[in-house]
Write a protein that holds these residues in place. Structure first.
Motif, PDB file in Angstrom:
ATOM      1  N   MET B 510       0.866  -1.048  -0.065  1.00 44.07           N
ATOM      2  CA  MET B 510      -0.162   0.068   0.139  1.00 44.07           C
ATOM      3  C   MET B 510       0.763   1.294   0.062  1.00 44.07           C
ATOM      4  SD  MET B 510      -3.225  -0.264   2.636  1.00 44.07           S
ATOM      5  CE  MET B 510      -2.269  -0.759   3.749  1.00 44.07           C
ATOM      6  N   PRO B 511       0.822   1.839  -1.088  1.00 41.43           N
ATOM      7  CA  PRO B 511       1.784   3.316  -0.923  1.00 41.43           C
ATOM      8  C   PRO B 511       1.029   4.173   0.248  1.00 41.43           C
ATOM      9  CG  PRO B 511       0.540   2.903  -3.458  1.00 41.43           C
ATOM     10  CD  PRO B 511       0.052   1.851  -2.426  1.00 41.43           C
ATOM     11  N   GLY B 512       2.016   4.567   1.014  1.00 36.18           N
ATOM     12  CA  GLY B 512       1.853   5.406   2.222  1.00 36.18           C
ATOM     13  C   GLY B 512       1.937   4.437   3.348  1.00 36.18           C
ATOM     14  N   TYR B 513       1.775   3.356   3.176  1.00 37.51           N
ATOM     15  CA  TYR B 513       1.946   2.462   4.475  1.00 37.51           C
ATOM     16  C   TYR B 513       3.337   1.504   4.309  1.00 37.51           C
ATOM     17  CZ  TYR B 513       1.448  -1.652   7.270  1.00 37.51           C
ATOM     18  OH  TYR B 513       1.651  -2.713   8.105  1.00 37.51           O
ATOM     19  N   SER B 514       3.183   0.720   2.793  1.00 34.95           N
ATOM     20  CA  SER B 514       4.276  -0.130   2.719  1.00 34.95           C
ATOM     21  C   SER B 514       5.561   0.485   2.084  1.00 34.95           C
ATOM     22  CB  SER B 514       3.778  -1.038   1.796  1.00 34.95           C
ATOM     23  OG  SER B 514       2.557  -1.630   2.061  1.00 34.95           O
ATOM     24  N   ALA B 515       5.619   1.740   2.689  1.00 30.84           N
ATOM     25  CA  ALA B 515       6.873   2.654   2.223  1.00 30.84           C
ATOM     26  C   ALA B 515       8.263   1.967   2.356  1.00 30.84           C
ATOM     27  CB  ALA B 515       6.765   3.939   2.643  1.00 30.84           C
ATOM     28  N   ASN B 516       9.108   1.878   1.336  1.00 32.41           N
ATOM     29  CA  ASN B 516      10.561   1.460   1.708  1.00 32.41           C
ATOM     30  C   ASN B 516      11.475   2.698   1.374  1.00 32.41           C
ATOM     31  OD1 ASN B 516      13.131   0.847   0.482  1.00 32.41           O
ATOM     32  ND2 ASN B 516      12.411  -1.254   0.876  1.00 32.41           N
ATOM     33  N   GLY B 517      12.178   3.342   2.287  1.00 36.21           N
ATOM     34  CA  GLY B 517      12.873   4.470   2.112  1.00 36.21           C
ATOM     35  C   GLY B 517      13.584   4.593   0.897  1.00 36.21           C
ATOM     36  N   TRP B 518      14.342   3.478   0.571  1.00 36.20           N
ATOM     37  CA  TRP B 518      15.308   3.497  -0.714  1.00 36.20           C
ATOM     38  C   TRP B 518      14.377   3.654  -2.060  1.00 36.20           C
ATOM     39  CZ3 TRP B 518      19.945   4.893  -0.598  1.00 36.20           C
ATOM     40  CH2 TRP B 518      20.758   4.794   0.452  1.00 36.20           C
ATOM     41  N   LEU B 519      13.199   2.819  -2.077  1.00 41.99           N
ATOM     42  CA  LEU B 519      12.439   3.040  -3.082  1.00 41.99           C
ATOM     43  C   LEU B 519      11.638   4.244  -3.317  1.00 41.99           C
ATOM     44  CD1 LEU B 519      11.312   0.973  -5.231  1.00 41.99           C
ATOM     45  CD2 LEU B 519       9.187   0.449  -3.597  1.00 41.99           C
ATOM     46  N   ASP B 520      11.481   5.085  -2.081  1.00 41.38           N
ATOM     47  CA  ASP B 520      10.888   6.114  -2.081  1.00 41.38           C
ATOM     48  C   ASP B 520      11.749   7.427  -2.657  1.00 41.38           C
ATOM     49  OD1 ASP B 520       8.596   5.633  -1.237  1.00 41.38           O
ATOM     50  OD2 ASP B 520       8.661   6.434   0.809  1.00 41.38           O
ATOM     51  N   ILE B 521      13.175   7.167  -2.369  1.00 44.55           N
ATOM     52  CA  ILE B 521      14.123   7.905  -2.872  1.00 44.55           C
ATOM     53  C   ILE B 521      14.295   7.926  -4.242  1.00 44.55           C
ATOM     54  CG2 ILE B 521      16.511   8.598  -2.814  1.00 44.55           C
ATOM     55  CD1 ILE B 521      16.599   7.812   0.399  1.00 44.55           C
ATOM     56  N   LEU B 522      14.516   6.691  -4.559  1.00 46.25           N
ATOM     57  CA  LEU B 522      14.638   6.471  -6.113  1.00 46.25           C
ATOM     58  C   LEU B 522      13.640   6.907  -6.902  1.00 46.25           C
ATOM     59  CD1 LEU B 522      16.017   2.716  -6.226  1.00 46.25           C
ATOM     60  CD2 LEU B 522      17.148   4.914  -6.862  1.00 46.25           C
ATOM     61  N   GLY B 523      12.274   6.680  -6.446  1.00 41.69           N
ATOM     62  CA  GLY B 523      11.122   7.196  -6.927  1.00 41.69           C
ATOM     63  C   GLY B 523      11.116   8.685  -7.198  1.00 41.69           C
ATOM     64  N   TRP B 524      11.279   9.400  -6.029  1.00 41.31           N
ATOM     65  CA  TRP B 524      11.456  10.981  -6.255  1.00 41.31           C
ATOM     66  C   TRP B 524      12.431  11.336  -6.986  1.00 41.31           C
ATOM     67  CZ3 TRP B 524       7.402  13.656  -5.095  1.00 41.31           C
ATOM     68  CH2 TRP B 524       6.458  13.408  -4.161  1.00 41.31           C
ATOM     69  N   LEU B 525      13.579  10.723  -7.024  1.00 47.02           N
ATOM     70  CA  LEU B 525      14.757  10.977  -8.152  1.00 47.02           C
ATOM     71  C   LEU B 525      14.281  10.909  -9.540  1.00 47.02           C
ATOM     72  CD1 LEU B 525      18.015   9.581  -6.252  1.00 47.02           C
ATOM     73  CD2 LEU B 525      17.238  12.039  -6.624  1.00 47.02           C
ATOM     74  N   ALA B 526      13.728   9.905  -9.744  1.00 40.47           N
ATOM     75  CA  ALA B 526      13.247   9.570 -11.020  1.00 40.47           C
ATOM     76  C   ALA B 526      12.260  10.552 -11.305  1.00 40.47           C
ATOM     77  CB  ALA B 526      12.403   8.379 -11.071  1.00 40.47           C
ATOM     78  N   ALA B 527      11.297  10.910 -10.520  1.00 38.18           N
ATOM     79  CA  ALA B 527      10.306  12.005 -10.685  1.00 38.18           C
ATOM     80  C   ALA B 527      10.730  13.450 -11.011  1.00 38.18           C
ATOM     81  CB  ALA B 527       9.180  12.248  -9.607  1.00 38.18           C
ATOM     82  N   LEU B 528      11.911  13.677 -10.159  1.00 36.27           N
ATOM     83  CA  LEU B 528      12.611  14.980 -10.283  1.00 36.27           C
ATOM     84  C   LEU B 528      13.401  14.901 -11.592  1.00 36.27           C
ATOM     85  CD1 LEU B 528      13.245  17.583  -8.429  1.00 36.27           C
ATOM     86  CD2 LEU B 528      15.075  16.483  -7.627  1.00 36.27           C
ATOM     87  N   THR B 529      13.917  13.923 -11.890  1.00 35.64           N
ATOM     88  CA  THR B 529      14.767  13.709 -13.227  1.00 35.64           C
ATOM     89  C   THR B 529      13.752  14.025 -14.431  1.00 35.64           C
ATOM     90  OG1 THR B 529      16.157  12.092 -12.024  1.00 35.64           O
ATOM     91  CG2 THR B 529      16.488  12.552 -14.574  1.00 35.64           C
ATOM     92  N   ALA B 530      12.719  13.450 -14.216  1.00 35.20           N
ATOM     93  CA  ALA B 530      11.697  13.708 -15.504  1.00 35.20           C
ATOM     94  C   ALA B 530      11.330  15.226 -15.681  1.00 35.20           C
ATOM     95  CB  ALA B 530      10.247  12.690 -15.235  1.00 35.20           C
ATOM     96  N   LEU B 531      11.194  15.692 -14.312  1.00 33.35           N
ATOM     97  CA  LEU B 531      10.628  17.208 -14.275  1.00 33.35           C
ATOM     98  C   LEU B 531      11.730  17.945 -14.895  1.00 33.35           C
ATOM     99  CD1 LEU B 531       8.516  19.340 -13.312  1.00 33.35           C
ATOM    100  CD2 LEU B 531       9.747  19.453 -11.374  1.00 33.35           C
ATOM    101  N   LEU B 532      12.983  17.766 -14.317  1.00 33.25           N
ATOM    102  CA  LEU B 532      14.216  18.513 -15.003  1.00 33.25           C
ATOM    103  C   LEU B 532      14.256  18.502 -16.499  1.00 33.25           C
ATOM    104  CD1 LEU B 532      16.821  18.201 -12.134  1.00 33.25           C
ATOM    105  CD2 LEU B 532      15.689  20.313 -12.831  1.00 33.25           C
TER     106      LEU B 532
END
Lengths: 130, 550
Positions: B510-532
């Motif tokens: 479940m997003p928001g509950y089953s969060a994995n720290g590394w996976l979250d960082i990778l996800g945010w990095l991917a999103a940030l890279t796409a935005l950039l």
């Protein structure tokens, strides 16, 4: 002379209609329950006064209260709050009033009466406010 | 002028009265005209029982009423005899277990053995006072329990399923509390369709009191508002129990002994799927019930409905109607008396009984957030004779099966009733004590477990060593009533959060509950890279366009 016959006929019809209604209608305590809780209790609660449980009074006390038809210490009447005009005035915000908007006044009054007698302290099934 | 006034004053009232007297013949005469006025009729039934000749007599007992009913409803008793409501038995075809109130144990008042007169106040029959009750008797079928419309029909606990008739009866004896007699003639003449009140007379009061047992059924459902139950809302849809538990030949579908955890058939269509349980949400709403103008939202919600019972989101809490439910019952503390040596009762600040000498300690709850479990519909009971082991883990009174990957399970909301109850430590079995009653054997009178258990067990021919110990138990109650309006359903953030309602449930991400720290960082990095990337690309395009134009 011309007026006498229509007046007589009207009197006969009103008498017949009144008797039919009184004879035919038996109060529906379930409808009375919904109206009492949905309108009476809700309003008493909203105004900050404590709602009156049916089982807070005996059958005799409820009968006397309804017969006297005095609400708020005689400032107004009980029947007024069961009447169509009142229901119309609150039906936008009150679902019980909306649901029973078209029920004749005397029927709804009888519904409330039988519910209160049934739910009275010494009634068949003493009932609380909720 | 005075004469005219006199005539008017004198004769007009007389004409009123005359009109009333002539009303019946006038109506009868009107029937001969071409367009007779419609006569006043009942619209909720095809029969007015006040007019039936068989019912124009005083009735001195329940069976007398039934006898009159059966003169017209010739098949009714036979139909009743085939139902669980009559037999209090159910043979589970999946696992062969013989269930029903006659056989199961629970962690409330435990079992009916030797408590018949009390428990059978909720049997749809008359006179079940011991194990020798005649289940073939037609006149012992109680029609009024389900068809009374007056609300005055009552069968007090301790009277073997009989109403009090004739004179007031002191119940329990010696208590000074008088039960008013039922006017059977009045009740019999006013029978009608079964209502929430009829079902509720028993099902709201299961476990010995209002709301005690189920948690999602109590007297607040007799005339609920929309907030409490969107379907039963007395000023809205006004469903009766029978609207969902669509009854045929007096057999009511939707039993907890064999619940439908996952309905694959979708909406119930007339003429098809006679085997489908009509008392499921899907029977009306289908398997893709959500419709939103936002297609993505519709899709997401319907995806949730593939793995979660509707009740997970649509019943945010149970015991929501102002009536508390029992959440635990500890029999091991029963027997303590007050300083005066008499039975005592302790209440909490809200007036709920939390200790009773006869029963032990209770915990009650209202607005209770359910516990959630994977459930595939299979339930196995711990029955009398099944071996139990005392340990830190509670013994399941009923064991619900389910897993995230069996293809049959859904996540369900549950009330988990926890208890501590007597058992036989030598034979290692649960026991059926005789608790109720005013005799020397019943626990509530004598406060002696050995005597009470010996009597209850002997009655069902079960062995008892004479030793008594207490064991932790738990019992599952799937939650399915008290459906909230859609604006009050469980919010996304109540599950998709670190402190999720579904915390600890296996097999889910479940997003928001089953969060994995590394996976979250990778996800945010991917999103940030796409935005950039988008920003840089856009900037380059704009710059080149300007140069070209310049």
């Amino acid at each position: 002379m011309h007026l006498k016959f229509p007046m007589t006929l009207m009197a006969l019809m009103i008498g017949a209609t009144g008797m039919t209604t009184a004879q035919a209608y038996e109060g529906d305590w379930k409808r009375g329950r919904v109206y009492y809780r949905g309108v009476c209790t809700t309003c008493h609660t909203a105004q900050g006064s404590s709602p009156i449980s049916p089982n807070a009074r005996t059958m005799d006390e409820w009968s006397a209260y309804l017969k006297a038809d005095k609400h708020a210490g005689g400032k107004d009447t009980v029947s007024q709050y069961v009447g169509k005009a009142y229901r119309d005035s609150i039906k936008e915000s009150n679902k019980a009033a909306e649901k029973y908007a078209d029920v004749p006044d005397e029927e709804l009054m009888e519904d409330v009466r039988v519910f209160l007698l049934k739910g009275a302290k010494d009634g068949d099934s003493p009932a609380s406010c909720s | 002028m005075n004469t005219q006034r006199f005539r008017r004053r004198t004769f007009l009232p007389l004409f009123f009265i005359l009109g009333a007297i002539l009303q019946v013949p006038a109506t009868a005469g009107a029937a001969t005209t071409e367009a007779p006025p419609a006569k006043s009729v009942k619209m909720n039934s095809t029969a007015d029982h006040t007019k039936y000749e068989e019912l124009q007599q005083p009735f001195a007992s329940g069976p007398e009423v039934t006898k009159a009913c059966l003169k017209c409803h010739t098949e009714a008793a036979g139909q009743i005899h085939r139902t669980k409501h009559w037999t209090w038995e159910f043979l589970n075809p999946e696992n062969g277990q013989r269930l029903g109130k006659k056989n199961v144990l629970n962690n409330f008042c435990i079992a009916i053995s030797q408590n018949y007169s009390f428990c059978t106040g909720c049997h749809i029959g008359y006179g079940w006072k011991d194990k020798d009750f005649d289940f073939t008797s037609e006149v012992n079928v109680d029609c009024l329990a389900c068809h009374d419309t007056t609300g005055s029909y009552r069968k007090p606990a301790g009277n073997a399923g009989n109403p009090v008739v004739g004179e007031p009866m002191e119940m329990p004896p010696g208590s000074g509390k008088m039960v008013k007699p039922v006017d059977l003639t009045k009740v019999a003449r006013k029978v009608g369709k079964t209502s929430r009140d009829n079902c509720g007379n028993c099902h709201f009061y299961g476990g010995g009191g209002d709301g005690v047992k189920h948690g999602d059924m109590d007297s607040s459902l007799a005339a609920p508002d929309r907030e409490l139950d969107v379907h039963m809302d007395a000023t809205g849809l006004d469903f009766t129990c029978g609207t969902c538990h669509k009854t045929s030949s007096h057999d009511v579908p939707g039993s907890r002994y064999m619940p439908t955890a996952k309905e694959k058939h979708g909406a119930y269509i007339r003429g098809k799927g006679e085997k489908v349980n009509p008392a499921t949400c899907q029977a009306c709403h289908g398997n893709t019930p959500h419709k939103s103008p936002i297609l993505l939202k519709t899709a997401r919600m319907n995806t949730h409905a593939e793995k979660m019972a509707c009740q997970v989101c649509h019943i945010p809490a149970f015991a929501r109607g102002g009536v508390a439910t029992k959440m635990s019952w500890d029999w091991s503390t029963a027997g303590q008396k007050g300083a005066d040596g008499k039975h005592m009762v302790k209440k909490d600040a809200t007036g709920h009984v939390v200790y009773d000498t006869r029963k032990g300690d209770f915990v009650l709850g209202h607005d209770v957030v359910p516990e959630y479990r994977w459930f595939n519909g299979d339930i196995k009971y711990t029955l009398l004779g099944d071996k139990v082991e005392k340990s830190a883990n509670p013994t399941p009174i009923n064991r619900i099966d389910g897993s995230p990957d069996d293809g049959r399970s859904m996540i369900w909301p549950m009330k988990v009733m926890r208890g501590v109850q007597p058992f036989d430590p030598v034979n290692k079995t649960l026991v059926m004590p005789h608790v109720a009653g005013n005799d020397d054997l019943g626990y509530w009178k004598n406060l002696e477990w050995e005597k009470a258990i010996a009597d209850g067990m002997q009655n069902v021919n079960a062995p008892f060593s004479g030793k008594v110990d207490f064991i932790k138990t738990e019992m599952y109650w799937p939650i399915t009533h008290m459906v909230a309006p859609k604006e009050k359903v469980v919010a996304c953030a109540e599950c998709h959060a670190a402190d999720s309602r579904l915390k600890g449930l296996p097999g889910i991400y479940m997003p928001g509950y089953s969060a994995n720290g590394w996976l979250d960082i990778l996800g945010w990095l991917a999103a940030l890279t796409a935005l950039l990337g988008v920003l840089i690309h856009g900037a380059v395009r704009i710059t080149l366009s300007l140069r070209k134009a310049g």
